[in-house]
Design a protein around this motif. Structure first.
Motif, PDB file in Angstrom:
ATOM      1  N   GLN A  67    -137.366  -0.091  64.836  1.00  9.40           N
ATOM      2  CA  GLN A  67    -137.194  -1.541  64.865  1.00  9.40           C
ATOM      3  C   GLN A  67    -136.410  -2.020  63.646  1.00  9.40           C
ATOM      4  OE1 GLN A  67    -138.583  -4.554  66.988  1.00  9.40           O
ATOM      5  NE2 GLN A  67    -136.719  -4.904  65.805  1.00  9.40           N
ATOM      6  N   LEU A  87    -132.732  -3.783  63.473  1.00 12.01           N
ATOM      7  CA  LEU A  87    -132.420  -5.049  62.802  1.00 12.01           C
ATOM      8  C   LEU A  87    -131.193  -4.907  61.912  1.00 12.01           C
ATOM      9  CD1 LEU A  87    -135.980  -6.253  61.761  1.00 12.01           C
ATOM     10  CD2 LEU A  87    -134.498  -7.244  63.496  1.00 12.01           C
ATOM     11  N   ARG A 139    -132.560  -2.278  51.331  1.00 12.36           N
ATOM     12  CA  ARG A 139    -133.225  -3.307  52.123  1.00 12.36           C
ATOM     13  C   ARG A 139    -134.275  -2.686  53.039  1.00 12.36           C
ATOM     14  NH1 ARG A 139    -130.638  -8.349  51.752  1.00 12.36           N
ATOM     15  NH2 ARG A 139    -128.543  -8.205  50.925  1.00 12.36           N
ATOM     16  N   ARG A 142    -142.854  -3.559  51.648  1.00 10.71           N
ATOM     17  CA  ARG A 142    -143.490  -4.822  51.977  1.00 10.71           C
ATOM     18  C   ARG A 142    -144.535  -4.604  53.076  1.00 10.71           C
ATOM     19  NH1 ARG A 142    -142.926  -9.211  54.760  1.00 10.71           N
ATOM     20  NH2 ARG A 142    -142.868 -11.219  53.720  1.00 10.71           N
ATOM     21  N   GLU A 143    -144.177  -3.747  54.022  1.00  9.48           N
ATOM     22  CA  GLU A 143    -145.053  -3.503  55.169  1.00  9.48           C
ATOM     23  C   GLU A 143    -146.316  -2.746  54.770  1.00  9.48           C
ATOM     24  OE1 GLU A 143    -143.978  -4.994  57.765  1.00  9.48           O
ATOM     25  OE2 GLU A 143    -145.571  -4.425  59.153  1.00  9.48           O
ATOM     26  N   LEU A 171    -142.290  -5.569  68.083  1.00 13.14           N
ATOM     27  CA  LEU A 171    -142.789  -5.086  66.806  1.00 13.14           C
ATOM     28  C   LEU A 171    -142.469  -6.099  65.722  1.00 13.14           C
ATOM     29  CD1 LEU A 171    -142.477  -1.321  66.367  1.00 13.14           C
ATOM     30  CD2 LEU A 171    -143.583  -2.801  64.728  1.00 13.14           C
ATOM     31  N   LEU A 172    -143.492  -6.781  65.282  1.00 17.42           N
ATOM     32  CA  LEU A 172    -143.274  -7.773  64.239  1.00 17.42           C
ATOM     33  C   LEU A 172    -143.709  -7.200  62.896  1.00 17.42           C
ATOM     34  CD1 LEU A 172    -144.335 -11.050  66.025  1.00 17.42           C
ATOM     35  CD2 LEU A 172    -142.139  -9.893  65.975  1.00 17.42           C
ATOM     36  N   LEU A 173    -143.017  -7.638  61.864  1.00 18.16           N
ATOM     37  CA  LEU A 173    -143.325  -7.168  60.521  1.00 18.16           C
ATOM     38  C   LEU A 173    -144.421  -8.042  59.918  1.00 18.16           C
ATOM     39  CD1 LEU A 173    -139.686  -6.670  59.188  1.00 18.16           C
ATOM     40  CD2 LEU A 173    -141.055  -5.176  60.623  1.00 18.16           C
ATOM     41  N   ARG A 174    -145.068  -7.497  58.909  1.00 18.73           N
ATOM     42  CA  ARG A 174    -146.063  -8.262  58.164  1.00 18.73           C
ATOM     43  C   ARG A 174    -145.391  -9.517  57.598  1.00 18.73           C
ATOM     44  NH1 ARG A 174    -150.582  -6.420  55.814  1.00 18.73           N
ATOM     45  NH2 ARG A 174    -150.064  -4.285  56.328  1.00 18.73           N
ATOM     46  N   GLY A 175    -146.042 -10.635  57.753  1.00 16.83           N
ATOM     47  CA  GLY A 175    -145.465 -11.878  57.252  1.00 16.83           C
ATOM     48  C   GLY A 175    -145.497 -12.939  58.337  1.00 16.83           C
ATOM     49  N   TRP A 224    -140.558 -15.603  58.904  1.00 12.66           N
ATOM     50  CA  TRP A 224    -139.976 -14.469  58.164  1.00 12.66           C
ATOM     51  C   TRP A 224    -139.487 -13.400  59.142  1.00 12.66           C
ATOM     52  CZ3 TRP A 224    -137.531 -12.234  54.486  1.00 12.66           C
ATOM     53  CH2 TRP A 224    -137.575 -10.855  54.357  1.00 12.66           C
ATOM     54  N   VAL A 255    -135.773 -12.178  58.830  1.00 16.47           N
ATOM     55  CA  VAL A 255    -135.501 -10.839  58.306  1.00 16.47           C
ATOM     56  C   VAL A 255    -134.213 -10.260  58.898  1.00 16.47           C
ATOM     57  CG1 VAL A 255    -136.875  -9.555  60.008  1.00 16.47           C
ATOM     58  CG2 VAL A 255    -136.571  -8.633  57.714  1.00 16.47           C
ATOM     59  N   ALA A 256    -133.937 -10.627  60.151  1.00 11.91           N
ATOM     60  CA  ALA A 256    -132.717 -10.130  60.783  1.00 11.91           C
ATOM     61  C   ALA A 256    -131.479 -10.686  60.074  1.00 11.91           C
ATOM     62  CB  ALA A 256    -132.695 -10.509  62.260  1.00 11.91           C
ATOM     63  N   TRP A 309    -131.727 -11.741  56.773  1.00  9.10           N
ATOM     64  CA  TRP A 309    -131.880 -11.240  55.399  1.00  9.10           C
ATOM     65  C   TRP A 309    -131.170  -9.886  55.239  1.00  9.10           C
ATOM     66  CZ3 TRP A 309    -134.687  -6.879  53.629  1.00  9.10           C
ATOM     67  CH2 TRP A 309    -134.841  -6.807  52.235  1.00  9.10           C
ATOM     68  N   VAL A 310    -131.285  -9.028  56.241  1.00  7.74           N
ATOM     69  CA  VAL A 310    -130.625  -7.719  56.120  1.00  7.74           C
ATOM     70  C   VAL A 310    -129.107  -7.870  56.101  1.00  7.74           C
ATOM     71  CG1 VAL A 310    -132.507  -6.462  57.234  1.00  7.74           C
ATOM     72  CG2 VAL A 310    -130.576  -7.226  58.595  1.00  7.74           C
ATOM     73  N   ARG A 365    -135.816 -13.832  67.163  1.00  6.80           N
ATOM     74  CA  ARG A 365    -135.179 -12.990  66.134  1.00  6.80           C
ATOM     75  C   ARG A 365    -133.852 -12.438  66.647  1.00  6.80           C
ATOM     76  NH1 ARG A 365    -138.968  -8.609  63.636  1.00  6.80           N
ATOM     77  NH2 ARG A 365    -138.977  -7.671  65.692  1.00  6.80           N
TER      78      ARG A 365
END
Lengths: 214, 359
Positions: free
Chosen positions: A115, A119, A125, A132-133, B82-86, B90, B94-95, B97-98, B142
């Motif tokens: 995933q 992204l 990064r 972070r995770e 699948l989501l990230l912590r936050g 966010w 994040v998409a 941010w990268v 996202r």
């Protein structure tokens, strides 16, 4: 009383340096070991797991052999110096940091990395997102490493020598004063040690709670 | 159309896993995704649908062939969102941010994307506490926020209850109409595909067996396997007898009975399978009906509340038909009833018989 302050400061300096070094080496190693598959990885993981349970006295012995005047690193002249104590504490903390980081990475879903790649994240990064995770795992690694090296006495006594004004730290001081029957002094150092441990735990708890709320 | 292609695939071969028992190879000679077009990729489990999407997204490297994507990376939405912590916000940010976008730009686009999928109110909620439907909406937001060249959706409606799914289909379609995106939608459920798709591609065991305009594939599947996947579930093996006086093709079915297929059909050989969609089997035929084939008996009825599926025994065959529940025949029909069956020649599609069926 000046004694106590001086011993406490030295303890902080030695254990703080050891913790910083162990984290700086251990977290990238744990991330890499958790992420990549290569020949010999299994052996490396087994070594880390063994290292997590290594008795500090054994670490002390190995570091002593290494730094002894006639040992491989004898020319550094580190035996019975704070540097030797840092080396011993890094050796104790490093497997803990690597092992707990590794376990945290392994606890992620299989497709988590896919995933993140989808992204478009790569390089620092991607590493940042990964850290972070697994933040709770990293915090656990910090707590375990800090606790392990703050309370450790055997290895630092062997390679530091508990020299007054040079290598005496809280744990070796407590050990010595207790053996001498100076329980008052031992209790004073123990109180400081407990205080340090508490402050550390409280600081990490605050960080953990804050992050959760944000 | 070629100029508008957002993704173009040529002679693609993708091997997955190690060679041997668990090995798997995907072969796609040619495939295009164009802006404003939704391609539904159908196939059974293990047909290679997800492998195709991951290859289009650039996550798998093909053994040979090429995947050319126009400027901007395609965005892939996974089967399990699948989501990230936050926070939810966010997770959209994040998409961006990268890609190194500024905080203000990230936030504005993330909020717009969340609003588009009706989850703006959840922006600051922790992503892992969201419901399955909400997570999927955040994952779609996202993907949209990055303004991708193409949108690749892997089973976007899986694991959702009927209401949530319906609402998501409606919202997704609205978002797609606005965006003019090229979309590939992988699903094993035909109904989702039909709700959104303009084109259909069918994969079977790693091979692209058919692709074309939606209605062409629905009406003219290339073989019985594709027919089953696109809902042409009455598959009747038989032999071509010849042309009838009115110019239709006459088929003697292996289970007894005869069918006529429209003259426009091109019979693929002597041994064929006649395919008929359930909605084209009429069970209240009268004597004047074109395509009257005989009488049958209702042997099974199954209602899902909206639609009744009835199985009719005709000769030694079982035909499946769909009726609206709660009204007319769908309400009155009972097991054991005798019905008159009509199948019009234009609704009969002739396909080659699979090689392994006995003559």
């Amino acid at each position: 009383m000046r004694d106590v302050a001086e011993i406490a400061l030295r303890t902080l300096a030695v254990s703080g340096s050891a913790l910083a070094i162990a984290l700086a080496l251990g977290i990238p190693a744990g991330l890499g070991l958790g992420r990549r598959r290569f020949p010999g990885r299994g052996l490396l993981v087994a070594t880390v797991n063994t290292g997590m349970g290594l008795p500090p006295v054994v670490v002390g012995l190995l570091v002593a052999l290494l730094l002894w005047r006639s040992g491989p690193l004898g020319s550094l002249g580190w035996m019975y110096t704070p540097q030797a104590m840092v080396v011993a504490q890094v050796a104790i903390a490093l497997p803990l940091v690597v092992g707990i980081t590794l376990a945290a990475v392994g606890g992620l879903a299989d497709d988590w990395h896919l995933q993140v790649r989808a992204l478009g994240a790569s390089g620092w990064r991607a590493a940042w997102l990964l850290m972070r995770e697994i933040r709770p795992g990293l915090l656990a690694a910090v707590i375990a490493a800090a606790g392990g090296i703050l309370s450790e006495v055997g290895a630092v006594a062997m390679v530091g020598g508990n020299l007054e004004g040079e290598t005496r730290v809280l744990t070796t001081g407590i050990l010595m004063y207790t053996q001498m029957g100076r329980f008052g002094d031992a209790l004073a150092l123990a109180a400081v040690l407990l205080g340090l441990t508490f402050v550390l735990a409280a600081a990490l708890t605050v960080v953990q709670q804050q992050r959760r709320r944000s | 159309m070629s100029d508008a292609a957002a993704i173009r695939v040529r002679d693609l071969v993708v091997a997955r896993g190690h060679a041997g028992a668990r090995g798997f190879v995907l072969r796609v000679p040619s495939l295009e995704l164009s802006g404003g077009t939704v391609l539904a990729v159908l196939g059974h489990n293990g047909a290679g649908k997800s492998t195709l999407l991951e290859t289009l997204a650039g996550l798998l490297t093909p053994q040979s062939g090429s995947v050319e994507a126009r400027v901007g990376a395609p965005a892939l939405v996974f089967q399990r969102p699948l989501l990230l912590r936050g926070s939810a916000r966010w997770n959209v940010e994040v998409a961006l941010w990268v890609r190194g976008e500024s905080r203000a730009a990230r936030r504005a686009r993330a909020d717009a994307a969340l609003a588009r999928f009706g989850v703006a109110a959840l922006a600051s909620q922790e992503a892992t506490t969201l419901s399955g439907g909400e997570m999927r909406r955040v994952a779609l937001a996202r993907a949209f926020a990055t303004e991708p060249s193409a949108l690749l959706l892997d089973e976007p409606f899986d694991d959702l209850d009927a209401t949530a799914r319906e609402r998501l289909v409606v919202d997704l379609r609205a978002a797609l109409v606005d965006s003019h995106l090229a979309v590939a939608l992988v699903t094993h459920e035909l109904r989702h595909a039909l709700a959104l798709a303009d084109r259909i591609a069918v994969l079977a065991r790693g091979v692209l067996v058919q692709q074309g305009r939606r209605d062409d594939v629905l009406r003219r599947p290339v073989d019985p396997q594709v027919a089953g996947l696109v809902g042409m579930t009455n598959l009747l093996p038989g032999e071509l007898v010849g042309r009838s006086p009115i110019g239709c093709w006459e088929v003697a079915l292996a289970g007894g009975g005869r069918l006529f297929a429209d003259a426009a059909e091109r019979p693929p050989g002597r041994r064929i399978v006649a395919g008929v969609r359930p909605e084209h089997v009429k069970v209240d035929a009268d004597g004047d009906d074109r395509g009257l084939v005989g009488s049958g008996r209702v042997v099974e009825l199954l209602s899902d509340g909206a639609l009744v599926t009835a199985w009719i025994e005709w000769e030694r065959l079982r035909l499946r038909t769909h009726l609206l529940a709660g009204r007319g025949l769908g309400h009155e029909l009972k097991i054991g009833d005798t019905v008159r069956i009509a199948i019009r020649p234009e609704d009969v599609h002739l396909m080659p018989a699979p090689i392994d069926t006995p003559p």
